[in-house]
Every structure is written in C-alpha cells, then in structure tokens.
Design a protein around this motif. Structure first.
Motif, mmCIF file in Angstrom:
data_model
loop_
_atom_site.group_PDB
_atom_site.id
_atom_site.type_symbol
_atom_site.label_atom_id
_atom_site.label_comp_id
_atom_site.label_asym_id
_atom_site.label_seq_id
_atom_site.Cartn_x
_atom_site.Cartn_y
_atom_site.Cartn_z
ATOM 1 N N ILE A 362 0.845 -1.199 0.000
ATOM 2 C CA ILE A 362 0.000 0.000 0.000
ATOM 3 C C ILE A 362 0.881 1.250 0.000
ATOM 4 O O ILE A 362 0.588 2.245 -0.672
ATOM 5 C CB ILE A 362 -0.960 -0.032 1.211
ATOM 6 N N GLN A 363 1.990 1.206 0.731
ATOM 7 C CA GLN A 363 2.913 2.356 0.717
ATOM 8 C C GLN A 363 3.427 2.578 -0.710
ATOM 9 O O GLN A 363 3.593 3.705 -1.166
ATOM 10 C CB GLN A 363 4.100 2.131 1.658
ATOM 11 N N ARG A 364 3.708 1.455 -1.407
ATOM 12 C CA ARG A 364 4.203 1.582 -2.788
ATOM 13 C C ARG A 364 3.128 2.165 -3.698
ATOM 14 O O ARG A 364 3.422 2.965 -4.580
ATOM 15 C CB ARG A 364 4.667 0.214 -3.300
ATOM 16 N N ASN A 365 1.862 1.769 -3.471
ATOM 17 C CA ASN A 365 0.779 2.382 -4.251
ATOM 18 C C ASN A 365 0.730 3.882 -4.017
ATOM 19 O O ASN A 365 0.555 4.657 -4.953
ATOM 20 C CB ASN A 365 -0.577 1.778 -3.847
ATOM 21 N N ILE A 366 0.853 4.271 -2.745
ATOM 22 C CA ILE A 366 0.784 5.699 -2.401
ATOM 23 C C ILE A 366 1.860 6.464 -3.167
ATOM 24 O O ILE A 366 1.597 7.495 -3.790
ATOM 25 C CB ILE A 366 0.962 5.882 -0.874
ATOM 26 N N ILE A 367 3.079 5.932 -3.132
ATOM 27 C CA ILE A 367 4.188 6.623 -3.808
ATOM 28 C C ILE A 367 3.967 6.630 -5.323
ATOM 29 O O ILE A 367 4.087 7.662 -5.978
ATOM 30 C CB ILE A 367 5.523 5.936 -3.460
ATOM 31 N N ALA A 368 3.622 5.463 -5.869
ATOM 32 C CA ALA A 368 3.493 5.356 -7.327
ATOM 33 C C ALA A 368 2.381 6.262 -7.847
ATOM 34 O O ALA A 368 2.540 6.921 -8.875
ATOM 35 C CB ALA A 368 3.236 3.898 -7.718
ATOM 36 N N PHE B 278 -2.612 -5.064 -22.491
ATOM 37 C CA PHE B 278 -3.816 -5.575 -21.831
ATOM 38 C C PHE B 278 -4.833 -4.448 -21.629
ATOM 39 O O PHE B 278 -5.529 -4.392 -20.628
ATOM 40 C CB PHE B 278 -3.475 -6.219 -20.474
ATOM 41 N N GLY B 279 -4.833 -3.488 -22.549
ATOM 42 C CA GLY B 279 -5.813 -2.412 -22.492
ATOM 43 C C GLY B 279 -5.569 -1.353 -21.441
ATOM 44 O O GLY B 279 -6.478 -0.599 -21.087
ATOM 45 N N SER B 280 -4.347 -1.278 -20.941
ATOM 46 C CA SER B 280 -4.109 -0.331 -19.844
ATOM 47 C C SER B 280 -2.647 0.116 -19.872
ATOM 48 O O SER B 280 -1.763 -0.649 -20.268
ATOM 49 C CB SER B 280 -4.400 -1.050 -18.524
ATOM 50 N N PRO B 281 -2.358 1.356 -19.460
ATOM 51 C CA PRO B 281 -0.937 1.713 -19.313
ATOM 52 C C PRO B 281 -0.280 0.729 -18.338
ATOM 53 O O PRO B 281 -0.875 0.413 -17.303
ATOM 54 C CB PRO B 281 -0.972 3.113 -18.709
ATOM 55 N N ILE B 282 0.912 0.266 -18.677
ATOM 56 C CA ILE B 282 1.513 -0.769 -17.818
ATOM 57 C C ILE B 282 1.825 -0.236 -16.422
ATOM 58 O O ILE B 282 1.970 -0.995 -15.476
ATOM 59 C CB ILE B 282 2.776 -1.392 -18.451
ATOM 60 N N GLY B 283 1.896 1.085 -16.280
ATOM 61 C CA GLY B 283 2.145 1.684 -14.965
ATOM 62 C C GLY B 283 1.009 1.467 -13.986
ATOM 63 O O GLY B 283 1.138 1.767 -12.798
ATOM 64 N N ARG B 284 -0.129 0.954 -14.478
ATOM 65 C CA ARG B 284 -1.222 0.637 -13.551
ATOM 66 C C ARG B 284 -0.948 -0.679 -12.829
ATOM 67 O O ARG B 284 -1.442 -0.902 -11.726
ATOM 68 C CB ARG B 284 -2.550 0.566 -14.321
ATOM 69 N N PHE B 285 -0.157 -1.551 -13.439
ATOM 70 C CA PHE B 285 0.075 -2.868 -12.855
ATOM 71 C C PHE B 285 1.066 -2.779 -11.696
ATOM 72 O O PHE B 285 2.100 -2.130 -11.800
ATOM 73 C CB PHE B 285 0.604 -3.834 -13.917
ATOM 74 N N GLN B 286 0.729 -3.481 -10.619
ATOM 75 C CA GLN B 286 1.560 -3.347 -9.417
ATOM 76 C C GLN B 286 2.967 -3.899 -9.612
ATOM 77 O O GLN B 286 3.905 -3.416 -9.000
ATOM 78 C CB GLN B 286 0.865 -3.999 -8.228
ATOM 79 N N GLY B 287 3.083 -4.907 -10.483
ATOM 80 C CA GLY B 287 4.424 -5.435 -10.753
ATOM 81 C C GLY B 287 5.338 -4.365 -11.327
ATOM 82 O O GLY B 287 6.556 -4.432 -11.177
ATOM 83 N N VAL B 288 4.751 -3.374 -11.970
ATOM 84 C CA VAL B 288 5.532 -2.281 -12.545
ATOM 85 C C VAL B 288 5.617 -1.115 -11.554
ATOM 86 O O VAL B 288 6.689 -0.620 -11.215
ATOM 87 C CB VAL B 288 4.897 -1.811 -13.882
ATOM 88 N N LYS B 289 4.461 -0.693 -11.056
ATOM 89 C CA LYS B 289 4.451 0.539 -10.253
ATOM 90 C C LYS B 289 5.174 0.361 -8.921
ATOM 91 O O LYS B 289 5.787 1.304 -8.430
ATOM 92 C CB LYS B 289 3.021 1.051 -10.049
ATOM 93 N N HIS B 290 5.111 -0.843 -8.365
ATOM 94 C CA HIS B 290 5.783 -1.036 -7.072
ATOM 95 C C HIS B 290 7.301 -0.972 -7.219
ATOM 96 O O HIS B 290 8.002 -0.446 -6.361
ATOM 97 C CB HIS B 290 5.355 -2.366 -6.444
ATOM 98 N N ARG B 291 7.789 -1.527 -8.324
ATOM 99 C CA ARG B 291 9.243 -1.459 -8.544
ATOM 100 C C ARG B 291 9.671 0.000 -8.702
ATOM 101 O O ARG B 291 10.710 0.408 -8.179
ATOM 102 C CB ARG B 291 9.589 -2.300 -9.784
ATOM 103 N N LEU B 292 8.861 0.785 -9.398
ATOM 104 C CA LEU B 292 9.183 2.201 -9.593
ATOM 105 C C LEU B 292 9.131 2.951 -8.256
ATOM 106 O O LEU B 292 9.962 3.824 -7.984
ATOM 107 C CB LEU B 292 8.229 2.830 -10.615
ATOM 108 N N ALA B 293 8.162 2.586 -7.416
ATOM 109 C CA ALA B 293 8.065 3.220 -6.098
ATOM 110 C C ALA B 293 9.309 2.904 -5.260
ATOM 111 O O ALA B 293 9.862 3.780 -4.585
ATOM 112 C CB ALA B 293 6.809 2.750 -5.373
ATOM 113 N N ASP B 294 9.773 1.661 -5.331
ATOM 114 C CA ASP B 294 10.985 1.297 -4.581
ATOM 115 C C ASP B 294 12.192 2.096 -5.059
ATOM 116 O O ASP B 294 13.039 2.498 -4.258
ATOM 117 C CB ASP B 294 11.276 -0.207 -4.749
ATOM 118 N N MET B 295 12.257 2.322 -6.367
ATOM 119 C CA MET B 295 13.370 3.125 -6.886
ATOM 120 C C MET B 295 13.325 4.537 -6.312
ATOM 121 O O MET B 295 14.348 5.115 -5.967
ATOM 122 C CB MET B 295 13.281 3.221 -8.418
#
Lengths: 377, 389
Positions: A362-368, B278-295
């Motif tokens: 959820i924290q990652r969702n918030i940031i993203a 899959f009909g959506s920007p790939i940045g919506r998928f958590q496998g993508v967005k979470h990695r970006l958030a970690d960065m």
C-alpha cells in the motif's frame, strides 16, 4: 542547508541530558506502571509530552527541531517513551488539534498528555483492509446522536482503550471517499463489545470490536460529516512517520551489534565474520538514511508543507530494516533460534508492525500514484 | 538545522538545466560518445563560462567560491542528462591543489581549471584495484630532491583529455610498519602526492574502450617521470589528504549517479504511463508501479545521506569518511538495481541501442566501482563503527 544545531538547541540538548542524569533510574524498572506514571508526571512538568502541541491545550508549544532533539536524547538513553498514550499522541491528538472543536480539544488533549485516556484506532473491518475507503461500518444520524452498527477488526489495544478514533460510513449514496465520517467514541458506550484476537506470538494485542446500535452524540464527530477521509489522510501520514522514526531502529541496531559480539559463528565471534559485518553496515546505512530523511521532512514541515505521501519512504525503509534485523538476530542465535525466548518473539513482532499503518504494497501504491503520478489500480 | 536548498541553489539548478537543455541534449551526448575522449572543448569552455566548472574554486583564483552542496546541485543535473564531461575529475584535482598545493601551484592550475582551459584528474589506482592508500604501491626512485616514477596508474578517469594528473605514490625511504587501512599490506614508504603534467617527458596515456561511452578512462604510464619539489603537493598528512580526495570522489560520484538514477526513473515512469498492454498503461500494474516506487524510495534516501556528506566536506570534516561511505554504498547497489530494472521494465525496446535507457544502465556500471563499491564501503563502515576485525 545547514546541519548545525544552534547554541540554543545545543543548550536544550544539555538540559535534557542533565534531566536524564538526575531523574532516570539505573537500572530502569521493567514494566512498572507506577514508575511510568511518575515518569510521565515529571515530563509533563517540563512540558515535554506533546512538546509541539499548543501550550493552551497543555502542550509545550515547542518547535519540531527541539522535539527531534528531545526524542533523540530520550531514545539514546533508553528512557521510556514520551507519553503513555502512543496513538493519542501520534495521530489522534494532532487530528483533534487540526480538526477538533474547542470542546473536543478541552475534553481530550490534556487527557492524552496525562495518560488519563488511551486511544485505539478503528479503521479496518473484516472485508476492508488495504482498501480502507470501502469501509462499511454504518453510522445513522438520529437527532443529536449517531447510531453505529458494524464491526472493526485488528484494533490494537482496544481491550484496554478508553476511546476509539474511528471511521464510519454516514452516506452510502455518494462516492466511497465522500460518505466517510470520523468519530471519537468512548469505549464504555453501551453497544460496544470487544473480542480479543491472539497474534502469532501468542499474545492478545489486537481485537475485534462490535458495534450494535452504539449511540454517540453528534458532538463526538471530528470534522464535518463526510470529511472523514480528509481527517484520516493526515492521521495516516502522522502514523507512518510516527512508526518510522529512526530512534527505535538505532536501538535495535545497537542490540544486534551487542548480540554479534557475544554470538559465535564458525568458532569465532560473529562480529569478525565479513558477511555479518556487511549486513550490519547495510542496516546502519538504512537507519541513518531514515534519520536524515526524517529531518528533511521536518524541514519541509517547518517551511509550511504538511506531511503527506512522502512519509511512506521511511515506513518502507523500516519494513525492510526490521525484517533484516529480525532474521540476522535469529541467525546469530543459531540453533537457539528454535527455542522460545525474548529475542525470538521480538523477531516475530515484525510481521505485525510491517502491516500496521498500511502494508508495504500500500505504501508503494501511495508513492506510485500520488508522487510518481502513475494510474490508479 | 535546515535540510533544504536555498533559493539561490534553486536558481543554480534552473541555470544548469537550461544550459544542458540548450547545449547538451541527448543528441549531443550520443555524438560525443563517438569521439575519442567523449569530450568537447567547446562545450567545456561554455560550461565554464556558465560558471559550473569553477564553482568550487575560490574567487581569488577565478572561481565562484561556492560549496559542495552547490556542486551537488550541478552534479545531479549533469548526471540526469548523462553529460560527458571531466567535471568530477577536475573538481577533485582542484581539491587536491587547494588542500595541499603551494601558492605557485594554485596560481598555475586553479584559474585555468575555473576558466575551462585545463582539465585535471586523480591517478591513484593501480593494477591491484584497491581503492585507497593501501592500493598505492608505486615507489619513486630518488634522484636527490627529485622523485622519479617508473610504473603505471590504472583506471584513470578522463586520462585522455586531462592536462594534469594528481599522482599518488610512495617515497623511496621505507617508513615504520604501516598502520590503519594499510596494516599488513607490506607497502612501505611514505605516501606522496605529485602533479604530473600531460606533456611532461615520460608520460604516456593508453585509452581503454569504455562500457559507458559517455565516460572515459585510461592507463597512465610513467616512464622516468620526474617530480621535483615544485611539483610535489606539500600535504602535512598525505594519507588524510588522499582519504579526503577519495571521499569527495565518492560523494561526487554519488551525486552524479543519483542524478542519473533519477533520470532513468523519470524515463521509465514516462514509459510506464505511455505503453499500453492488456488495455491499460503498464504503470497501472503493481508489478511495474511497485518497482518504480521502490526506486523512488532509494533515490530519496540516498539524497538524505548525500546532502549531509556534501555539507560535511565544507563544514564538518570529521564526519566526511562515514557519510561518504554511507552514501556511496547505498548508491552503488541501488543505482545498479535501478539500471537493470529500468531496462527490463522497458521490455524489448530497452535492449535496443536506440532507446536511451541503456545509457543509464551503462552509467550505473561505471559508477559502482568508482571510489569503492558497496562492499568496500560497508567494510569501511564496519571498521568505523565496530573497529577492526
């Protein structure tokens, strides 16, 4: 950028040290409620509990940098936590200061500082966890009262709390974010029942809380009806930064270094093992990054930017750190990690703290979503 | 206590960004990559006129007399755009001369560095690749007052375009048993630092092709190169001076690496918003967005350590070693992961030469060993906080 503390701030640090020299018992009594109450009274006399709360409500009226120094010094000496009511001090009180009426401030703030109240927090429900805004616990207005029907779960400390800071749905017809309202409800209210839940370390720390027509006056509403989401966003930011302060992590790091001195690996002190040393350094890196990131956020707050999504950084760092620390502790214990014991149980507690205030994902969702601007799920 | 940039530092960042947008867009970066030294004297001169090259050099020597926090602002931007330049190398050579140079040496080099007419660099590493005084095994022959060097310095950044090298070596006479980092290495002789001009007799440079073509390094061969008293840096404590140079190097590389990591992250976030599957920007998928958030968590956390370290160079020297290692250790590993994952998140186009993300991946490979990789700095932190093993 200037990382020097002013002479006044340095003098404040000295004042804290002198106070601790004079008053902190050595050794410290363990789990002694009388001592903790007495200690809180001494801190209250200095106005160090609620250090940055307004003076008119019993706080210290102090600035955030001095508060940081105060926490750092207290923690360095392993003094008991500042205040007796963690949730009250960390997010309920600040939410009341930001959104409360005069009457609510008078009723609750000093009580929190004195440790006369003890707050718990009612967010999650059986079907509502990470997707908090879908909460279903219903409050229907009848005259000057709200009548609450529903259930909260994973409610830490509910079994000894005096009040619950809770979210309810007051309007199911509008969008999920808009129909939410925040209430401040005494736990003695008829219609509230509590059922403890045993956590995986065998202790009862959290609970189910049932509301069967519990009635609470409209004057116990915090903020306007339908504005609960706004209230809780600030409260969650405070919760994240509260549980992700580096001071506690520094203590943990110290403890693990001591353990590494005593423990042996391959017939040698573990502290001589390269891999152990590098892992300890990696922890030191993350703890110091947390500490300084916390200071950066303080500077932002001082410059008038309220804390928000960025507090997720340290929440995630703490999650990583606690995991690494727990596992290294168990590895250092060797086969004794199979036994029951204080360190062994502490290592299990990570599984609770990493979820509290929002899971890592959820924290990652918030940031993203809120910071990087990626589309919502 | 104030952990924010000043308004002036904000202006500085804007000015550097504007300069880089105008003068060094990605097309220019790619053009310079194909030149022998990945260096444009015209661009360098213009960057000096803009003020960034001489930023740290005192006003008395023609610079702006600003501090390391200001310099970090510049480096974040040159890193973000992958500007090929000897900026870090020259700043470190200038620092060596400022710290330990004679008035004549300062007069000779600092104004030329500031105006962009001379480039300097450190020549410390040898074939052993040990990033510190312990790796300095080159021993001078003594010819009376003059040290004569026969040997090689390896992995010398910007070796091809440098006009002067700050060479670390050891004196002929053997000192007592080495201590600290050098304990047990068997390396004798007192550490010395000397200035060797590119055109001095006996100097030869062999360029080595770089994986990251925006960066160049080479081997410096010294064949009877003479370092007289006027070319020696008279450091009171050469080990401490060298340590400071390497720590400042760690901080500078961290700053440029951080900028590059943020550049890679920005490119990849944009790609994740634009690319539809899959009909959506790939940045919506958590496998993508979470990695970006970690960065993002990593880049922000590195900033906290980096800014403190940069500030410490000017204001709290005793804190420099620890913060240089904290920052560089974090950067070395996090930037590596960011480079790898950003390429992967781009999918197949990430593997093409056409997309810029590959350039960031290669920069991360350059940055990791510079002034010590993650394990080097973690070992050092362990010694600082827990003593020797």
């Amino acid at each position: 950028m200037d990382f020097n503390f002013t002479p006044e701030e340095q003098a404040f640090r000295e004042e804290i040290r002198a106070f601790l020299d004079a008053h902190l018992p050595d050794p410290m009594p363990e789990d002694d409620p009388d001592f903790l109450r007495l200690w809180n009274e001494k801190l209250r006399a200095k106005r160090w509990v609620g250090f940055n709360w307004p003076r008119e409500w019993g706080g210290g009226g102090g600035d955030l940098i001095r508060q940081f120094i105060l926490k750092e010094e207290m923690s360095a000496r392993r003094a008991p936590a500042l205040g007796l009511d963690f949730m009250g001090l960390t997010w309920v009180g600040p939410a009341i200061i930001a959104h409360g009426t005069k009457e609510q401030k008078a009723e609750h703030l000093e009580a929190i500082l004195d440790g006369r109240s003890h707050w718990c927090t009612g967010y999650s429900e059986p079907d509502v966890g990470s997707d908090l805004a879908s909460l279903q616990c219903r409050a229907v207005r009848e005259g000057d009262e709200y009548v609450i029907h529903g259930q909260k779960i994973w409610t830490t400390s509910a079994h000894f709390a005096s009040h619950i800071f809770m979210l309810v749905r007051t309007d199911p017809t509008v969008s999920k974010y808009k129909g939410i309202t925040c209430l401040l409800v005494p736990m003695t209210t008829p219609g509230i029942t509590i059922s403890p839940i045993e956590n995986l370390s065998g202790k009862a720390s959290f609970n189910q809380v049932f509301f069967d027509g519990a009635r609470t006056p409209v004057s116990n509403r915090l903020g306007a009806e339908g504005e609960g989401w706004k209230v809780v966003m600030g409260a969650l930011a405070n919760e994240r930064s509260g549980i992700s302060e580096a001071t506690e992590m520094l203590q943990h790091l110290d403890d693990i270094r001591s353990l590494a001195k005593r423990a042996r690996r391959g017939g040698r002190p573990a502290l001589e093992d390269d891999r152990v040393r590098r892992r300890l350094s990696e922890m030191e890196i993350r703890v110091e990054a947390m500490r300084l990131t916390g200071l950066r956020h303080l500077t932002d707050q001082i410059n008038g930017k309220p804390s928000g999504s960025e507090t997720a950084i340290n929440k995630l760092q703490r999650g990583i750190l606690e995991f690494e620390m727990s596992e290294l502790t168990l590895e250092l214990l060797g086969s004794a990690a199979q036994h029951q014991g204080e360190l062994q149980h502490e290592a299990l507690a990570w599984h609770g703290t990493v979820i509290g205030g929002g899971s890592p994902n959820i924290q990652r969702n918030i940031i993203a979503e809120r910071i990087l601007g990626l589309p919502k799920d | 206590m104030n952990f924010g940039f000043t308004e002036e530092q904000g202006f500085l960042r804007d000015a550097v960004r504007k300069f880089l947008d105008d003068r060094c867009p990605m097309a220019e970066v790619r053009r310079l990559m194909k030149t022998p030294n990945a260096h444009s004297p015209e661009l360098w001169k213009a960057f000096a006129e803009q003020g960034s090259v001489g930023l740290l050099i005192p006003e008395a020597y023609g610079g702006a007399g600003l501090g390391w926090v200001d310099f970090v602002v510049v480096l974040e931007e040159t890193g973000r755009t992958l500007m090929p330049s000897p900026l870090v190398s020259t700043a470190l050579a200038a620092l060596a001369i400022r710290e330990a140079g004679s008035p004549a040496q300062k007069e000779r080099w600092l104004p030329r560095f500031a105006e962009g007419s001379a480039i300097g660099t450190l020549a410390v590493l040898e074939a052993s690749d040990l990033p510190g005084a312990e790796g300095v095994a080159l021993v001078a022959d003594s010819d009376g007052e003059v040290d004569v060097l026969h040997g090689e310095k390896c992995f010398v950044a910007d070796a091809g375009c440098a006009d002067v090298y700050v060479v670390a070596y050891r004196s002929t006479e053997r000192s007592a048993e080495p201590s600290g980092d050098r304990a047990g290495t068997g390396v004798g002789g007192a550490l010395r630092l000397g200035l060797v001009a590119r055109d001095a007799p006996g100097v030869r440079v062999a360029l080595v092709p770089s994986l990251d073509e925006t960066r160049r390094s080479g081997t410096l061969s010294l064949d009877g190169v003479r370092i007289g008293p006027d070319a020696r840096l008279a450091a009171a404590d050469p080990e401490a001076t060298l340590a400071l140079l390497l720590d400042a190097g760690s901080i500078a590389v961290t700053a440029e690496g951080l900028g590059a990591a943020e550049g890679a992250l920005a490119l990849t976030v944009q790609y994740a918003k634009d690319r539809v599957q899959f009909g959506s920007p790939i940045g919506r998928f958590q496998g993508v967005k979470h990695r970006l958030a970690d960065m993002w968590v990593d880049t922000e956390s590195i900033k906290s350590l980096l800014y403190y370290g940069a500030w410490a160079i000017d204001e709290r020297r005793d804190a420099v070693p620890r913060y240089a290692s904290l920052a560089k250790a974090y950067l070395a590993d996090a930037f590596t992961r960011i480079g790898v994952d950003c390429v992967q998140l781009h999918g197949a186009v990430g593997y093409t030469i056409e997309y810029d993300i590959q350039l960031y991946l290669k920069r991360s490979k350059w940055a990791r060993p510079m002034f010590g990789d993650g394990d080097h700095h973690r070992d050092r932190l362990a010694r600082l906080s827990m003593g020797n093993r």
